[in-house]
Write an enzyme that holds these catalytic residues in place. Structure first.
Site, mmCIF file in Angstrom:
data_model
loop_
_atom_site.group_PDB
_atom_site.id
_atom_site.type_symbol
_atom_site.label_atom_id
_atom_site.label_comp_id
_atom_site.label_asym_id
_atom_site.label_seq_id
_atom_site.Cartn_x
_atom_site.Cartn_y
_atom_site.Cartn_z
ATOM 1 N N ASP A 157 0.808 -1.222 0.000
ATOM 2 C CA ASP A 157 0.000 0.000 0.000
ATOM 3 C C ASP A 157 0.841 1.271 0.000
ATOM 4 O OD1 ASP A 157 -2.506 -1.121 -0.213
ATOM 5 O OD2 ASP A 157 -2.771 -1.354 1.941
ATOM 6 N N TYR B 141 -10.103 -1.401 2.953
ATOM 7 C CA TYR B 141 -9.626 -1.358 4.330
ATOM 8 C C TYR B 141 -9.362 0.052 4.817
ATOM 9 C CZ TYR B 141 -8.327 -5.408 7.151
ATOM 10 O OH TYR B 141 -8.331 -6.458 8.022
HETATM 11 CU CU LIG Z 1 -7.035 -7.874 7.844
#
Ligand SMILES: [Cu+2]
Length: 645
Positions: A305, A389
Site C-alpha cells: 500500500d 480497508y
Molecule cells: Cu485484515
C-alpha cells in the site's frame, strides 16, 4: 481581517522551518520550474511532489528566522517512453538541481490513473462480454480496482507498467461492493499506454446473495447510551507553532508526504528544561498485505500500500465528533495531482489530548495516604482508506516519556465468491457464498533514532534463568542478558515474548546519574511472522517481513524497506540489499526498522464491517532519566499533593 491577522496568515503560509511540508504555492512553483527546464520535453504525469527533506546538519544548525532553502523532490513519468524520472528542484533558487531517468523503475499507481483506468476497463468489449456472461449488463455498476501485479507478468509484458484488476458489483450507489465480488474476470492493464492488455476469464461463480449492508444493520439503532461530553474549558495544553508541537516536555515537528503520510521529525524531550533528542525521524515506511488463498489470481493479492500506491494520497479528511473527540487541532496538507497541481486534504492530521487512566499511584503503608496522578497523552493521528480497508495510525506521547504507535485496522475484509455450499481451507466464510481469505498486514516502522544525540548502539535484552548451583542455591535467580548488536547481520531479529526480549537503544557515550548509559527500549507487543514460502513472489519482494528488527547505519537514500520502487520489482531491494555489506552499527547514527505484523484469520464478526483490530509497540525510556520523569505531574484538580484519602 485586520492587517495584523493578514500578516499572520501570510507568514503562516510561508515555510518557516526547513522541515515544513511544501505548501500549495511551493508545489506550483516547483512544477513550473521543472516544466520550464529544457530537458523536460514531453508531457509528464506527476506521481508526487514533496519536500526534499534537508540533511541533519542543516536541521541542527537552523535557527528561527533564518532564511530557508526550499527544495522539492518530484517523481514523474513519461508514459510514452515508459520511463520514471526523479527531479530535485530548488524553489528558492528557481532551478532544477537534478533530473534523472530511473531505468527499470515502475512508478507507483496514482489517483489520476486510477480514475482513468476504471473507465477504460469498463469500456473494454472483452471485459463487457465477461460481465454479460455473469448477467451484469451495466458496467458502470462495476467497481474496478487496480492491483499491483508484482512478478505475475508474462514474457511479452517486458517493459510495461501493469496492474491487474479485482472487480466488485454495486447494484445501487450506496451498496457495499465487497459483498458482491465478481469471480474469475480479470483485466491486465498497461497504465502508461492506458490500454487493456488482456482479459482473462476463469469461469463464472455466481455473485453471493448478501448485500453486506453495514449502514443500518437492517434494524433500528441500539438505544440506551446517554451522552458523554469531553470538555476542556480552559483550552488545550499543547502549543502549535507552524508545524511544531510542544506538550508536557515533548517537542516535535509534523511532516506529511504522498508516500508515507504522516512523518514525525526531531522528537525530543525537555528534561528539567534541557532539550534532549530521542528520534530524528519516525514514519511507517511500508505496508504490505499478503493473502493466503492459493487459487489463480487470488494468489496475486499482495498489496504494497505504501510502495505501490502511497498512503499519503489515501488520507481521509477527519471529522470532529466521529474520528476525534475533544478539543481538536487539525492540520491540512497539500499534495500534487497527476498534472502537478496542488490540492489540499483538509483535516488530514489530528492533534488532541486524551485522558489515559492513571499514570501512577500508591497508597502508603497503613493506608493513611494515597498519591495518584492521572495520565494524559497527546495523540497525533491520521486515517487512510486503502480500497476495502481502513488503517488509523496513532502516535501517542506520554508524560512518563513513553512513545507508542498504535494502528487500528478496520473497514471491510477482502472477499471472493464461493460456489454455493463450498468452503475453503484458505479463508473464512463470512456470509453465504462469501469467502474472506486469510491474510496478514505487515507495517515497517522506520525509526531514525537519536537517543541523546546521533551516536547510538543497540542491545538485545532478554531474560535467562541462572543454573542452580553456588550462585543460585534456591533456583529462583534470573537475569537479563544484554547482547550488543555489532553489525547489520546480527541485528536481524525476531521477537521472543517468552524471554521478555526487547531492544535497547543507548547512547554509549552518555550516562545517567546512576552511571548507566542513557537509553530507550523498543517494547514489542503482539506480532507474527509471514507464512508465505521463502521462494514465493511475496517473500522475495517483501523480505523485510522475515525479521521484526533490522538495524542499519543511517544513509539518507535508504528510506523504504522494500526499495525505492517496489511496484513490479522482482525483489531483493531495500533492507536485504543494504544489509549485505554487514556494516557496523555500533556507536554510530542508526536507523531501527521494526516490522509489525497483524495476523488476520477473518471472523464472521468481521463482516460486513470489521470492528477495530489493534497492533502496535512502545518506545520507553530505560535509564534515559535518573528516576521516574513524571514525579512532577500535578495531582488531579481539587486533590492536594500529600493529601489523605
Ligand atoms: Cu485484515
Amino acid at each position: 481581517m485586520t492587517s495584523q491577522q493578514a500578516a499572520g496568515a501570510a507568514s503562516a503560509d510561508a515555510a518557516r522551518h526547513p522541515l515544513d511540508p511544501l505548501n500549495a504555492e511551493e508545489i506550483r512553483q516547483a512544477v513550473s520550474i521543472l516544466a520550464d527546464d529544457a530537458r523536460v520535453t514531453s508531457p509528464m504525469r506527476f506521481v508526487s511532489v514533496g519536500l526534499r527533506e534537508p540533511g541533519k546538519d542543516e536541521v541542527a544548525s537552523f535557527g528561527p528566522g533564518q532564511a530557508v532553502a526550499r527544495e522539492a523532490c518530484i517523481v514523474a513519468l513519461d508514459p510514452r517512453e515508459h520511463m520514471t524520472y526523479e527531479a530535485v528542484v530548488s524553489i528558492t533558487a528557481r532551478s532544477v538541481l537534478s533530473w534523472r531517468p530511473v531505468p527499470g523503475a515502475r512508478a507507483p499507481i496514482t489517483l489520476a490513473e486510477n480514475a482513468e483506468f476504471e473507465r477504460l476497463v469498463r469500456a473494454d468489449p472483452r471485459f463487457r462480454a465477461g460481465l454479460r456472461r455473469r448477467g451484469i449488463h451495466n458496467p458502470d455498476q462495476v467497481v474496478v480496482e487496480p492491483w499491483g501485479i508484482g512478478t505475475f507478468t508474462a514474457a511479452e509484458d517486458a517493459g510495461r507498467r501493469l496492474v491487474w484488476t479485482l472487480t466488485f458489483y454495486r447494484a445501487s450507489p450506496g451498496d457495499n461492493p465487497y459483498a458482491k465480488p465478481i469471480h474469475g474476470l480479470h483485466a491486465v492493464v498497461d497504465l502508461d499506454d492506458m490500454t487493456v492488455v488482456r482479459v482473462e476469464d476463469l469461469g463464472v461463480v455466481p455473485l453471493p446473495p448478501g448485500t453486506g449492508d453495514y449502514t443500518t444493520g437492517g434494524s433500528t439503532p441500539r438505544a440506551g447510551l446517554k451522552p458523554i461530553e469531553l470538555r476542556q474549558p480552559a483550552g488545550v495544553s499543547f502549543q502549535v507553532d507552524g508545524w511544531e508541537v510542544r506538550w508536557q516536555n515533548w517537542r516535535f515537528r509534523l511532516g506529511f508526504n504522498a508516500r508515507e503520510g504522516l512523518v514525525l521529525h526531531t522528537i525530543g524531550y525537555a528534561d528539567r528544561g534541557r532539550p534532549r533528542s530521542v528520534i530524528h525521524r519516525a514514519s511507517v515506511a511500508e505496508l504490505v498485505i499478503p493473502y493466503g488463498d492459493p487459487r489463480p489470481f487470488q494468489a496475486w493479492r499482495n498489496a504494497f500500500d505504501i510502495g505501490e500506491y502511497g498512503i499519503g494520497i489515501m488520507t481521509n479528511s477527519l471529522e470532529r465528533g466521529c474520528d476525534c473527540l475533544g478539543e481538536i487541532r487539525y492540520f491540512d496538507v497539500q499534495l500534487a495531482d497527476g498534472r502537478g497541481e496542488p490540492y489540499p486534504i483538509k483535516n488530514a492530521i489530528c492533534l488532541h489530548e486524551e485522558d489515559n487512566g492513571i499514570l501512577w499511584k500508591h497508597t502508603g503503608a497503613g493506608l493513611g495516604h494515597t498519591e495518584t496522578r492521572r495520565s494524559r497523552r497527546l495523540v497525533v493521528s491520521f486515517i487512510i482508506t486503502a480500497g476495502n480497508y481502513e488503517y488509523a495510525f496513532y502516535w501517542y506521547f506520554y508524560q512518563d516519556a513513553t512513545i507508542e504507535l498504535e494502528i487500528k485496522l478496520t473497514g471491510i475484509v477482502l472477499t471472493a465468491a464461493l460456489p454455493p455450499g463450498e468452503t475453503s481451507d484458505y479463508g473464512t466464510v463470512v456470509a453465504p457464498q462469501t469467502l474472506a481469505a486469510h491474510h496478514q498486514h505487515f507495517f515497517s516502522v522506520r525509526l531514525d533514532m537519536a537517543v541523546d544525540g546521533e551516536r547510538n548502539s543497540v542491545f538485545e535484552v532478554e531474560t535467562e534463568p541462572v543454573p542452580m548451583g553456588p550462585d543460585n542455591p534456591y533456583g529462583n535467580a534470573f537475569r537479563p542478558r544484554r547482547t550488543l548488536l555489532r553489525s547489520e547481520s546480527r541485528a536481524q531479529r525476531l521477537i521472543d515474548p517468552l524471554t521478555g526480549r526487547r531492544w535497547l537503544v543507548v547512547n554509549p557515550n552518555i550516562v545517567n546519574a546512576l552511571g548507566q548509559p542513557v537509553g530507550y527500549q523498543l517494547v514489542p507487543a503482539g506480532n507474527v511472522v509471514p507464512f508465505a514460502h521463502a521462494d514465493s513472489s511475496f517473500l522475495r519482494r517483501a523480505a523485510f517481513t522475515t525479521r521484526h528488527l533490522w538495524v542499519t547505519p543511517f544513509a539518507p537514500d535508504e528510506r523504504f524497506p522494500a526499495g525505492e520502487y517496489p511496484n513490479q520489482h522482482p525483489g531483493g531491494a531495500g533492507l536485504p540489499e543494504w544489509t549485505k555489506g554487514d556494516r557496523p552499527i555500533e556507536n554510530t547514527d542508526i536507523v531501527l526498522w521494526y516490522t509489525l505484523g497483524s495476523h488476520h484469520i477473518p471472523r464472521p464478526e468481521d463482516w460486513p464491517v470489521m470492528p477495530v483490530e489493534r497492533a502496535g509497540f512502545a518506545l520507553r525510556p530505560f535509564g534515559f532519566f535518573d528516576a521516574n520523569p513524571s514525579l512532577d505531574v500535578a495531582p488531579p484538580n481539587g486533590h492536594e499533593p500529600g493529601g489523605g484519602i
